[in-house]
Design a protein around this motif. Structure first.
Motif, PDB file in Angstrom:
ATOM      1  N   ARG A 131     -12.302   1.065 -19.310  1.00 60.83           N
ATOM      2  CA  ARG A 131     -11.084   1.871 -19.175  1.00 60.83           C
ATOM      3  C   ARG A 131      -9.976   1.133 -18.429  1.00 60.83           C
ATOM      4  O   ARG A 131      -8.809   1.445 -18.596  1.00 60.83           O
ATOM      5  N   ARG A 132     -10.355   0.147 -17.606  1.00 57.78           N
ATOM      6  CA  ARG A 132      -9.375  -0.525 -16.758  1.00 57.78           C
ATOM      7  C   ARG A 132      -9.772  -1.992 -16.579  1.00 57.78           C
ATOM      8  O   ARG A 132     -10.935  -2.300 -16.371  1.00 57.78           O
ATOM      9  N   VAL A 133      -8.760  -2.873 -16.666  1.00 55.64           N
ATOM     10  CA  VAL A 133      -8.965  -4.302 -16.486  1.00 55.64           C
ATOM     11  C   VAL A 133      -7.868  -4.811 -15.543  1.00 55.64           C
ATOM     12  O   VAL A 133      -6.707  -4.430 -15.689  1.00 55.64           O
ATOM     13  N   THR A 134      -8.243  -5.671 -14.594  1.00 63.21           N
ATOM     14  CA  THR A 134      -7.260  -6.223 -13.670  1.00 63.21           C
ATOM     15  C   THR A 134      -7.204  -7.744 -13.786  1.00 63.21           C
ATOM     16  O   THR A 134      -8.162  -8.387 -14.212  1.00 63.21           O
ATOM     17  N   GLY A 152       0.193  -6.876 -22.051  1.00 62.60           N
ATOM     18  CA  GLY A 152       0.144  -5.443 -21.761  1.00 62.60           C
ATOM     19  C   GLY A 152      -0.194  -5.081 -20.328  1.00 62.60           C
ATOM     20  O   GLY A 152      -0.309  -3.892 -20.004  1.00 62.60           O
ATOM     21  N   PHE A 153      -0.343  -6.042 -19.443  1.00 64.86           N
ATOM     22  CA  PHE A 153      -0.640  -5.761 -18.036  1.00 64.86           C
ATOM     23  C   PHE A 153       0.633  -5.381 -17.297  1.00 64.86           C
ATOM     24  O   PHE A 153       1.715  -5.879 -17.614  1.00 64.86           O
ATOM     25  N   ARG A 154       0.476  -4.497 -16.305  1.00 66.01           N
ATOM     26  CA  ARG A 154       1.593  -4.070 -15.461  1.00 66.01           C
ATOM     27  C   ARG A 154       1.233  -4.282 -14.002  1.00 66.01           C
ATOM     28  O   ARG A 154       0.099  -4.030 -13.589  1.00 66.01           O
ATOM     29  N   GLN A 155       2.224  -4.712 -13.228  1.00 61.36           N
ATOM     30  CA  GLN A 155       2.015  -4.950 -11.798  1.00 61.36           C
ATOM     31  C   GLN A 155       1.752  -3.628 -11.072  1.00 61.36           C
ATOM     32  O   GLN A 155       2.461  -2.660 -11.272  1.00 61.36           O
ATOM     33  N   VAL A 156       0.700  -3.610 -10.251  1.00 61.46           N
ATOM     34  CA  VAL A 156       0.393  -2.412  -9.465  1.00 61.46           C
ATOM     35  C   VAL A 156       0.455  -2.668  -7.964  1.00 61.46           C
ATOM     36  O   VAL A 156       0.523  -1.724  -7.192  1.00 61.46           O
ATOM     37  N   SER A 157       0.430  -3.942  -7.543  1.00 62.37           N
ATOM     38  CA  SER A 157       0.511  -4.260  -6.129  1.00 62.37           C
ATOM     39  C   SER A 157       1.090  -5.657  -5.973  1.00 62.37           C
ATOM     40  O   SER A 157       0.807  -6.547  -6.766  1.00 62.37           O
ATOM     41  N   PHE A 167      -4.379  -3.376 -16.681  1.00 60.90           N
ATOM     42  CA  PHE A 167      -4.289  -2.869 -18.046  1.00 60.90           C
ATOM     43  C   PHE A 167      -5.194  -1.660 -18.111  1.00 60.90           C
ATOM     44  O   PHE A 167      -6.384  -1.754 -17.798  1.00 60.90           O
ATOM     45  N   SER A 168      -4.644  -0.497 -18.500  1.00 58.97           N
ATOM     46  CA  SER A 168      -5.447   0.717 -18.648  1.00 58.97           C
ATOM     47  C   SER A 168      -5.446   1.117 -20.098  1.00 58.97           C
ATOM     48  O   SER A 168      -4.382   1.186 -20.737  1.00 58.97           O
TER      49      SER A 168
END
Length: 175
Positions: A131-134, A152-157, A167-168
């Protein structure tokens, strides 16, 4: 980086998992890849994007030729049957984990990184049900950050030297 045509048929059979992108193919690493990987992980151009410190042959053998399976899955990234980089994914929970990837200098800027990342994501979400990849690129590696965004990855921190990007997979859609 050099082509290894004698292994192409073998790559398709290793663990039954070859991941295809549009521009790339990811094949599981094996002990047969140790010489190539040891060369890469000792090269300043390669390791500048992978921890900044050359790895010994023993460390490469321990970490990057498949000995950590199934917790960490290691791959050669191929472009037109030529090895151009290394990628791995690792489990952090039941349905999540992370990806690490590095391409050789001649492979950068050609769209190969985002393509390989999408192939990994298709496998992780579609085949493994994640469900989630970092990922955690170095903040100053603008090219890598942009490549992960293209995949498709987005910055979260952004509090540390490395950015945390995620990526979710949307509900009902994996990969």
């Amino acid at each position: 980086m050099r082509a290894l045509p004698s292994r192409i048929g073998e790559w398709l059979m290793v663990d039954g998992v070859a991941l295809d992108g549009v521009l790339t193919r990811l094949v599981p690493t094996t002990e047969d890849d140790l010489d190539l990987l040891a060369q890469w992980f000792a090269s300043p151009d390669f390791v500048e994007r992978w921890g900044g410190v050359p790895k010994s042959r023993d460390e490469v053998a321990e970490k990057y030729v498949g000995r950590r399976r199934p917790r960490v899955e290691s791959f050669l990234v191929l472009a037109q049957s030529t090895p151009v980089g290394y990628a791995q994914y690792w489990h952090a929970g039941v349905a999540e984990g992370g990806i690490d990837m590095v391409l050789g200098p001649e492979a950068r800027g050609r769209g190969l990184g985002p393509d390989a990342a999408r192939a990994l994501l298709a496998h992780l979400g579609g085949n493994l049900g994640w469900r989630r990849v970092t990922v955690d690129p170095v903040r100053g590696n603008v090219r890598a950050v942009r490549a992960w965004e293209k995949a498709g990855f987005r910055q979260v921190s952004s509090e540390a030297e490395n950015l945390l990007m995620e990526f979710s997979f949307s509900e009902g859609r994996q990969g």
